[in-house]
Motif scaffolding. Structure first.
Motif, short mmCIF file in Angstrom:
data_model
loop_
_atom_site.label_atom_id
_atom_site.label_comp_id
_atom_site.label_asym_id
_atom_site.label_seq_id
_atom_site.Cartn_x
_atom_site.Cartn_y
_atom_site.Cartn_z
N ARG A 118 -1.88 3.58 3.03
CA ARG A 118 -3.34 3.74 2.98
C ARG A 118 -3.90 4.37 4.25
O ARG A 118 -4.98 4.97 4.22
CB ARG A 118 -4.00 2.36 2.75
N HIS A 119 -3.20 4.20 5.37
CA HIS A 119 -3.67 4.69 6.68
C HIS A 119 -2.58 5.58 7.29
O HIS A 119 -1.85 5.16 8.20
CB HIS A 119 -3.98 3.51 7.60
N PRO A 120 -2.44 6.79 6.79
CA PRO A 120 -1.28 7.62 7.16
C PRO A 120 -1.21 8.01 8.63
O PRO A 120 -0.14 8.44 9.08
CB PRO A 120 -1.43 8.85 6.25
N GLN A 121 -2.29 7.89 9.37
CA GLN A 121 -2.25 8.24 10.79
C GLN A 121 -2.12 7.03 11.70
O GLN A 121 -2.12 7.18 12.93
CB GLN A 121 -3.53 9.02 11.16
N ALA A 122 -1.99 5.84 11.12
CA ALA A 122 -2.07 4.63 11.94
C ALA A 122 -0.77 4.29 12.65
O ALA A 122 -0.79 3.66 13.71
CB ALA A 122 -2.51 3.45 11.08
N PHE A 123 0.38 4.66 12.07
CA PHE A 123 1.67 4.21 12.60
C PHE A 123 2.62 5.39 12.82
O PHE A 123 2.76 6.26 11.96
CB PHE A 123 2.33 3.22 11.62
N GLY A 124 3.29 5.37 13.98
CA GLY A 124 4.31 6.38 14.24
C GLY A 124 5.65 6.03 13.63
O GLY A 124 6.42 6.91 13.23
N ARG A 125 5.95 4.72 13.56
CA ARG A 125 7.24 4.25 13.03
C ARG A 125 7.06 2.84 12.53
O ARG A 125 6.28 2.06 13.10
CB ARG A 125 8.30 4.32 14.14
N LEU A 126 7.80 2.48 11.48
CA LEU A 126 7.77 1.14 10.93
C LEU A 126 9.13 0.48 11.12
O LEU A 126 10.17 1.12 10.92
CB LEU A 126 7.43 1.15 9.44
N VAL A 127 9.12 -0.80 11.47
CA VAL A 127 10.34 -1.60 11.58
C VAL A 127 10.14 -2.87 10.76
O VAL A 127 9.18 -3.62 10.99
CB VAL A 127 10.66 -1.96 13.03
N LEU A 128 11.03 -3.10 9.80
CA LEU A 128 10.95 -4.27 8.93
C LEU A 128 12.10 -5.20 9.28
O LEU A 128 13.28 -4.82 9.16
CB LEU A 128 11.03 -3.85 7.46
N VAL A 129 11.78 -6.40 9.71
CA VAL A 129 12.78 -7.36 10.19
C VAL A 129 13.07 -8.36 9.07
O VAL A 129 12.18 -9.12 8.66
CB VAL A 129 12.28 -8.09 11.45
#
Length: 290
Positions: A118-129
């Motif tokens: 929904r917010h394509p400019q909000a995050f440079g990278r995602l990490v799912l733990v």
């Protein structure tokens, strides 16, 4: 930065028409990182502090509590996926980053991924733990008993009787068994002090509502493995999945399906369902690629 101390910032959010004061830990310096704790009976932002401290030398970490969870009195809001999606929208509006890192543990994974879409400019990278998408009872017993899960939730939400049921099932011995069974990989790490701290989280006013919703699958962001995998489209920033080696069999199978999808980069780390808390140094090293 040796053992930095977090400061507390409270965001006065409006979520789906509800006022939700949201305490957040802020720790570290550098590019912004948003760290979302897992959803569980013992969910609180404190579980992310060990990982935030490990990352604090390179990132300024913001760690909020979820609505209906945390080591404080909980504001009553509708405990359903729409509320949690709206919460992240409100949080990103109030603290827009942009975030070099978005990190989510357990059930927070699906909500973070949906927010990134929904917010394509909000995050440079995602990490799912150790990402999960299905609550404990549906995982253990299958989705065919959804009506029964709903009855359990309604029973725990009842006045007086519900509180008694909740307290009987969230005692210190129960928390200790739960943590040794699937939250931590090494039973020796489940100390009396840790159990007491987790028990304190469950004793907060209104605690039973979040627990009842999560355990019965009422906070599952999707309804199937296929729907979970469909969240991971080409419109996302790079996604890293940290697959904990000691995850319970059924939850581990869902992690493996995501890792095998070709839509994420997978890294194996020690731990069970809370490696960010139990093995924070190894988790941070995997995030940094060390």
């Amino acid at each position: 930065m040796a053992n930095p101390v977090p400061t507390t910032r409270t965001l006065d959010l409006t979520v789906a028409g509800w006022r939700v004061p949201t305490p957040c830990d802020v720790i570290g310096e550098g590019p912004e990182a948003l760290l979302l704790p897992a959803l569980s009976s013992i969910s609180a932002r404190a579980e992310m502090r060990p990982l935030a401290r490990e990352l604090s030398g390179s990132h300024r970490c913001l760690v909020p509590d979820w609505p209906g969870f945390g080591a404080h009195d909980r504001v009553r809001v509708p405990l359903e996926p729409a509320t949690f999606h709206a919460f992240l929208d409100a949080l990103i509006a109030a603290a827009p980053g942009p975030y070099a890192l978005g990190i989510a543990a357990g059930h927070a994974a699906g909500y973070l991924v949906a927010a990134a879409r929904r917010h394509p400019q909000a995050f440079g990278r995602l990490v799912l733990v150790a990402p999960t998408w299905r609550g404990p009872l549906p995982t253990a017993m299958g989705a065919g008993r959804a009506d029964w899960f709903g009855r359990i939730r309604r029973a725990v939400e009842m006045p007086v009787v519900g509180e008694a049921l909740y307290r009987a099932n969230i005692s210190r011995p129960v928390i200790g068994r739960m943590m040794r069974a699937h939250v931590f990989a090494d039973p020796a790490h489940v100390t009396p002090e840790l159990i007491a701290a987790k028990h304190g989280i469950t004793r907060q006013r209104g605690g039973r509502f979040g627990t009842a919703a999560f355990v019965t699958g009422g906070l599952d962001p999707v309804g199937s493995r296929e729907a979970f995998l469909d969240l991971f489209g080409s419109d996302l920033p790079p996604v890293q999945v940290l697959r904990s080696e000691g995850a319970p069999r059924r939850s581990g199978a869902e992690m493996d399906a995501l890792c095998a999808s070709g839509r994420v980069v997978a890294t194996r780390i020690p731990g069970a369902l809370s490696p960010h808390e139990e093995f924070s140094r190894e988790t941070a090293a995997a995030i940094r690629g060390v």
